[in-house]
Motif scaffolding. Structure first.
Motif: not given
Length: 472
Positions: A269-271, A276-278, A314-316, A321-323
């Motif tokens: 999950x996106x939690x 997920x950011x990793x 939103x952070x993910x 986008x930045x990456x």
């Protein structure tokens, strides 16, 4: 047998439900289970899942075997008042050690007021469906003590007077091992151990208690209850081999997936704690490594939806986008329990079908918990093994106790340099997988044998027969 299901997760896309589906399939193959399964997904007591509280969100939840309820609790409160009270009780339960005697008495009174309403809520549901056995997934944790207390009471009432059957409490997480903290305050969401206000399974004629690992059984041994849980491991799905079918090809076309590029699955999950950011940072490093090596850039398919934790989502997405990898990621908005075509003609594939898509692309699985001490099993590596796929993971505490030292994976750290090294190694592994490297294929076959041994079907066959005998 008529089976009912109560899930403490508050979501229609929980990984717990996919494991239950695998277990249910054993009961169906034995001819012991009637369908559909009456299911309460916890919408009514998980206000932290704001998209779904109090009676379910926009996402369809029914499947070929599940009939979900959108029943509302009747307690005289507005939805907003109840949400505030449930969250306040949850936080006070977690902080019980710092409460004085007067505050504890007040907390107990507030729990009692709500638990009466949830007792009536579950009593009506049980009277409607008349199950022989109810499975309660992660209902021991204190996400909503009033609901759990009401469930215990309603089950006692339902099976009073000599009725056969009962309740199976099936815990994938327990208090000490589930060290989730509030993002704003840093406080634990759960107390470190249960106490008199946190209902526990009891040793009686209508209760079975099972946990998924020896570690959880050891933790439960110190709990204030006469019940002793039995360890019955999770069960993973079989993944058919062979050519893709029309639904797989249509799914790939819907999502713009180039057949020449490997598909990586991130089955979480996106939690925040799921990392997920990793995985996004690793994908960016893989993209650079693939370009330097002349290899195709992988896609990343994340199982979860963006609506569970909008702030983290939103952070993910901003990070992607930045990456420079936003075009290489697909968020699947929650993987269904059974593949289906929606009203617009689009396919939503289940876990097994997604593993088949990844296998056909010579892809793999990434599993990157953002913390080391929350996962109690971590099924990502197991799913990779069942599909014959290579796997990349961060390190987490229970990996080796669950999978053992012989399980082959690419290990990576979270800091930039470690991620760069791990990403480059995984690109090389995917290239070897695509070429049919004999050594790698042999290691993946070892992985499959490890997982089949550690997540066996036999204990569930025995368990279903025991439930049948107790319900006769």
């Amino acid at each position: 047998m008529r089976i009912a299901l109560v899930s403490g997760d508050g979501l229609p896309t929980s990984g717990l439900l996919t494991v239950f589906r695998n277990v249910l399939d054993v009961g169906r193959d034995l001819g012991l289970v009637d369908l559909p399964v009456a299911t309460d997904l916890g919408y009514a007591w998980r206000p932290d899942k704001a998209e779904y509280f109090p009676a379910g969100g926009r996402r369809p939840a029914d499947s070929g075997w599940m009939r979900t309820t959108r029943r509302r609790v009747r307690d005289g409160m507005t939805d907003a008042e109840r949400a505030e009270e449930l969250l306040s009780i949850r936080d006070q339960v977690a902080a019980h050690g710092s409460l004085d005697d007067a505050a504890r008495r007040e907390l107990s009174s507030r729990i009692d007021r709500l638990s009466d309403a949830y007792r009536a809520y579950f009593a009506e549901w049980l009277a409607e469906h008349k199950p022989d056995w109810i499975f309660g997934l992660n209902m021991t944790l204190s996400d909503a003590v009033p609901a759990t207390a009401g469930l215990h009471a309603a089950v006692r009432d339902h099976f009073a007077g000599g009725r056969r059957g009962g309740m199976v409490f099936w815990d994938h997480d327990l208090f000490g091992s589930c060290a989730i903290h509030d993002e704003e305050t840093g406080a634990r969401v759960y107390p470190e151990r249960p106490y008199d206000l946190t209902p526990l399974p009891r040793d009686d004629a209508h209760t079975r208690w099972i946990v998924i690992s020896d570690g959880l059984a050891e933790e439960a041994a110190g709990y204030p209850t006469d019940a002793v849980p039995e360890v019955v491991s999770n069960l993973l799905p079989s993944v058919p081999e062979g050519r893709l079918e029309a639904r797989h090809r249509e799914f790939a076309a819907q999502h713009g997936l180039d057949a020449e590029r490997p598909v990586l699955l991130d089955p979480v999950r996106v939690f925040r704690i799921k990392g997920v950011d990793v995985a996004v940072r690793l994908l960016a490093e893989m993209k650079d490594a693939a370009g330097a090596a002349g290899e195709p850039v992988p896609y990343l398919l994340v199982f979860g939806g963006l609506d569970e934790d909008p702030e983290y989502a939103g952070e993910v997405t901003a990070l992607a986008a930045r990456a420079g990898v936003e075009d290489d990621i697909r968020f699947l908005d929650g993987v269904p329990l059974t593949s289906f075509r929606d009203d617009e003609g689009g396919w939503h594939l289940d876990e097994v079908d997604l593993l088949r898509v990844a296998a056909a692309s010579s892809g793999g699985v990434v599993f990157t918990p953002g913390v080391t001490d929350v996962e109690t099993v971590g099924l990502g590596p197991g799913l990779a093994a069942m599909a014959g796929l290579p796997c990349l993971t961060t390190d987490y505490d229970v990996f080796e106790p669950v999978y053992g030292p012989e399980f082959s994976r690419v290990r990576t750290g979270v800091p930039p340099e470690a991620a760069r090294t791990g990403a480059a190694e995984f690109i090389r592994t995917l290239a070897a997988f695509r070429r049919g490297d004999d050594w790698l294929r042999g290691r993946l076959e070892v992985n499959r044998k490890i997982v089949e041994e550690r997540f066996p079907r036999g204990p569930w066959t025995r368990f279903w027969r025991e439930l049948e005998s107790a319900a006769d």
